[in-house]
Design an enzyme around this catalytic site. Structure first.
Site, mmCIF file in Angstrom:
data_model
loop_
_atom_site.group_PDB
_atom_site.id
_atom_site.type_symbol
_atom_site.label_atom_id
_atom_site.label_comp_id
_atom_site.label_asym_id
_atom_site.label_seq_id
_atom_site.Cartn_x
_atom_site.Cartn_y
_atom_site.Cartn_z
ATOM 1 N N GLU A 153 0.856 -1.442 -0.197
ATOM 2 C CA GLU A 153 0.058 0.013 -0.038
ATOM 3 C C GLU A 153 0.874 1.222 -0.154
ATOM 4 O O GLU A 153 2.007 1.218 0.452
ATOM 5 C CB GLU A 153 -0.988 0.170 1.346
ATOM 6 C CG GLU A 153 -2.089 -1.040 1.217
ATOM 7 C CD GLU A 153 -3.134 -0.963 2.247
ATOM 8 O OE1 GLU A 153 -3.992 -1.971 2.349
ATOM 9 O OE2 GLU A 153 -2.865 -0.121 3.167
ATOM 10 N N HIS A 156 2.305 1.455 3.435
ATOM 11 C CA HIS A 156 2.572 0.136 4.105
ATOM 12 C C HIS A 156 2.957 -0.762 3.090
ATOM 13 O O HIS A 156 2.475 -1.323 2.243
ATOM 14 C CB HIS A 156 1.228 -0.481 4.827
ATOM 15 C CG HIS A 156 0.509 0.435 5.942
ATOM 16 N ND1 HIS A 156 1.160 0.804 7.011
ATOM 17 C CD2 HIS A 156 -0.400 1.291 5.869
ATOM 18 C CE1 HIS A 156 0.321 1.599 7.817
ATOM 19 N NE2 HIS A 156 -0.667 1.930 6.799
ATOM 20 N N CYS A 258 3.277 -16.452 -0.664
ATOM 21 C CA CYS A 258 3.281 -16.348 -1.987
ATOM 22 C C CYS A 258 4.642 -15.505 -2.296
ATOM 23 O O CYS A 258 5.336 -15.674 -3.275
ATOM 24 C CB CYS A 258 2.127 -15.385 -2.588
ATOM 25 S SG CYS A 258 0.615 -16.355 -2.347
ATOM 26 N N LEU A 259 4.975 -14.472 -1.537
ATOM 27 C CA LEU A 259 5.955 -13.614 -1.639
ATOM 28 C C LEU A 259 7.255 -14.624 -1.607
ATOM 29 O O LEU A 259 8.239 -14.199 -2.352
ATOM 30 C CB LEU A 259 6.226 -12.735 -0.610
ATOM 31 C CG LEU A 259 5.113 -11.325 -0.472
ATOM 32 C CD1 LEU A 259 5.322 -10.586 0.619
ATOM 33 C CD2 LEU A 259 5.460 -10.603 -1.909
ATOM 34 N N ALA A 262 7.734 -16.097 -4.910
ATOM 35 C CA ALA A 262 8.467 -15.040 -5.878
ATOM 36 C C ALA A 262 9.686 -14.645 -5.530
ATOM 37 O O ALA A 262 10.597 -14.524 -6.559
ATOM 38 C CB ALA A 262 7.483 -13.973 -5.869
ATOM 39 N N ARG A 263 10.056 -14.598 -4.333
ATOM 40 C CA ARG A 263 11.798 -14.133 -4.044
ATOM 41 C C ARG A 263 12.628 -15.341 -4.447
ATOM 42 O O ARG A 263 13.484 -15.239 -5.012
ATOM 43 C CB ARG A 263 11.587 -14.132 -2.277
ATOM 44 C CG ARG A 263 11.212 -12.772 -1.916
ATOM 45 C CD ARG A 263 10.866 -13.054 -0.316
ATOM 46 N NE ARG A 263 10.207 -11.946 0.028
ATOM 47 C CZ ARG A 263 9.597 -11.857 1.004
ATOM 48 N NH1 ARG A 263 9.620 -12.777 2.082
ATOM 49 N NH2 ARG A 263 9.123 -10.838 1.613
ATOM 50 N N GLN A 299 45.865 -5.418 -15.604
ATOM 51 C CA GLN A 299 45.708 -6.220 -14.406
ATOM 52 C C GLN A 299 44.463 -5.732 -13.696
ATOM 53 O O GLN A 299 43.692 -6.461 -13.335
ATOM 54 C CB GLN A 299 46.850 -6.121 -13.548
ATOM 55 C CG GLN A 299 48.161 -6.610 -14.075
ATOM 56 C CD GLN A 299 49.275 -6.669 -13.336
ATOM 57 O OE1 GLN A 299 49.200 -6.188 -12.154
ATOM 58 N NE2 GLN A 299 50.588 -7.273 -13.489
ATOM 59 N N GLU A 383 9.803 -7.461 -2.921
ATOM 60 C CA GLU A 383 9.648 -8.760 -2.209
ATOM 61 C C GLU A 383 10.684 -8.857 -1.130
ATOM 62 O O GLU A 383 11.414 -9.822 -0.903
ATOM 63 C CB GLU A 383 10.301 -9.737 -3.367
ATOM 64 C CG GLU A 383 9.477 -9.701 -4.598
ATOM 65 C CD GLU A 383 8.227 -9.759 -4.685
ATOM 66 O OE1 GLU A 383 7.604 -9.913 -3.613
ATOM 67 O OE2 GLU A 383 7.526 -9.864 -5.955
ATOM 68 N N GLY A 384 10.542 -7.610 -0.455
ATOM 69 C CA GLY A 384 11.548 -7.457 0.717
ATOM 70 C C GLY A 384 12.889 -6.773 0.711
ATOM 71 O O GLY A 384 13.499 -7.048 -0.281
#
Length: 404
Positions: A153, A156, A258-259, A262-263, A299, A383-384
């Site tokens: 949100e 949030h 679910c997250l 996805a993660r 190098q 996702e965090g």
């Protein structure tokens, strides 16, 4: 018999040549069917994304997204690790390889697939009723219906428990109100999986996007994930029938599971963006001449390339390990946090180092490096965030909760 004359019981096979694209021989860990999945997705991305992605990114659009979704469905890339209802039933490793190849093209394309399969379809498959699964999943697997996932949100993000979106009972119906932000696929979706507070706790709803009171204005002026549809979801007294609620879960464990799924895809995907940037830098270093020779012969450049290769292929090995654990049913959410935190952070560093090798050309869309670097800034957050995954691991390591 002298020690020097002793022969080994088995003569070693001839060593394979060193492959700069696979220096650890990770492909040896993959079965033929794994390689077939990878090669199919790689070929699709090379044909349908790579020739156009720089223009899409520059214009900030993803034209033909519905056609792309149907094509992705036709190769089995949507909800590919799910079973039944038209889904491919692929292994976790195969899904990960697909994510790597998609994000090597662009993070926005991988996000389209991740949100469709690992968030929206996964939620319906895991927590939906049989009727919901039959209604939504086949058309989502084929790409005819695009899905989105409404959790974050405006106020949030990392604290979804404080969400304000609310669903109240009105007779047998539900009335849903609230806003969700930064929603991939939102304005092209046919179904939105929306999480909301109720008197019973947090519940998920399969919301047809043509419902009165539902709108999804697209978010513009992005400097990351530009070739991706990102939207706000606005629910203004959206009336839903009783069977719109996902019956299989109540509480945050629903969206958080679910997250986690996805993660896992991001763990692989980030290495695709890193691989693309590394390979661009490697080829550039072999052809760009300064002070009378290719810069790859200096190098400091070789040190950068060596360090990039180390982190890239360590990340791929980590992703592969987590994939085998997921296939075995032993993968923990903390281990997914381990992978997401490490691989996205290292992928950004690889992109930034690649940019230094390309010099001024590194900021040009003629090369993929800056595009991947800016995309990964979003991947680092969604996702965090870094901080949230650090705290997940901190709690797992110490047994002490530092979230509050």
């Amino acid at each position: 018999m002298s020690a020097s004359s002793k022969q080994p019981a088995h003569q070693p096979a001839k060593l394979p040549s060193f492959d700069p694209r696979d220096p650890l021989g990770v492909d040896d860990l993959l079965a033929p069917e794994d390689l077939a999945v990878r090669d199919t997705v790689r070929a699709w991305a090379a044909d349908r994304v790579l020739p156009y992605i720089a223009d899409w990114y520059e214009k900030g659009e993803l034209p033909g997204i519905r056609e792309l979704a149907r094509e992705l469905g036709s190769i089995g890339a949507l909800g590919m690790s799910l079973e039944g209802y038209g889904c491919a039933g692929a292994s976790a490793v195969q899904y990960g390889l697909a994510c790597l190849e998609l994000e090597a093209a662009d993070s926005g394309i991988r996000s389209l697939v991740s949100v469709q399969g690992s968030l929206a379809m996964y939620a319906i498959r895991k927590y939906g009723s049989e009727e919901q699964k039959r209604h939504w999943l086949p058309s989502m697997a084929s790409g005819e219906t695009i899905g989105c996932f409404g959790l974050t949100e405006p106020d949030h993000g990392s604290d979804p428990a404080a969400m304000r979106t609310y669903a109240k009972k009105d007779g047998t119906d539900w009335v849903l109100s609230g806003r969700k932000m930064w929603i991939t696929n939102g304005s092209v979706a046919g179904v939105a999986v929306v999480w909301a507070r109720t008197d019973e706790g947090i519940r998920g709803f399969a919301v047809p996007t043509d419902s009165p009171g539902f709108s999804a204005p697209e978010i513009r002026h992005k400097w990351s994930l530009r070739a991706s549809v990102t939207s706000e979801l606005v629910m203004d007294d959206v009336r839903l029938p009783a069977d719109a609620v996902l019956p299989g879960v109540t509480g945050l464990k629903g969206p958080l599971s679910c997250l986690s799924h996805a993660r896992y895809g991001i763990v692989w995907g980030a290495m695709g963006a890193a691989r693309s940037s590394f390979e661009a830098a490697l080829e550039y270093a072999k052809t760009r001449e300064q002070f009378g020779k290719p810069i790859g012969g200096f190098q400091l450049t070789q040190a950068k390339l060596a360090d990039m290769a180390l982190e890239l292929h360590k990340g791929i090995l980590l992703a592969h390990h987590l994939g085998r654990r997921m296939d075995a049913g032993t993968l923990r959410p903390e281990q997914v946090s381990f992978g997401k935190l490490n691989n996205v952070r290292e992928a950004i560093d690889i992109c930034r180092t690649a940019r230094t090798i390309l010099g001024a050309n590194g900021i040009s869309l003629e090369y993929p490096v800056m595009r991947h670097a800016t995309n990964l800034e979003s991947v680092l957050t969604y996702e965090g965030t870094v901080e949230m995954h650090q705290l997940v691991l901190g709690k797992a390591l110490t047994g002490l909760d530092a979230f509050r």
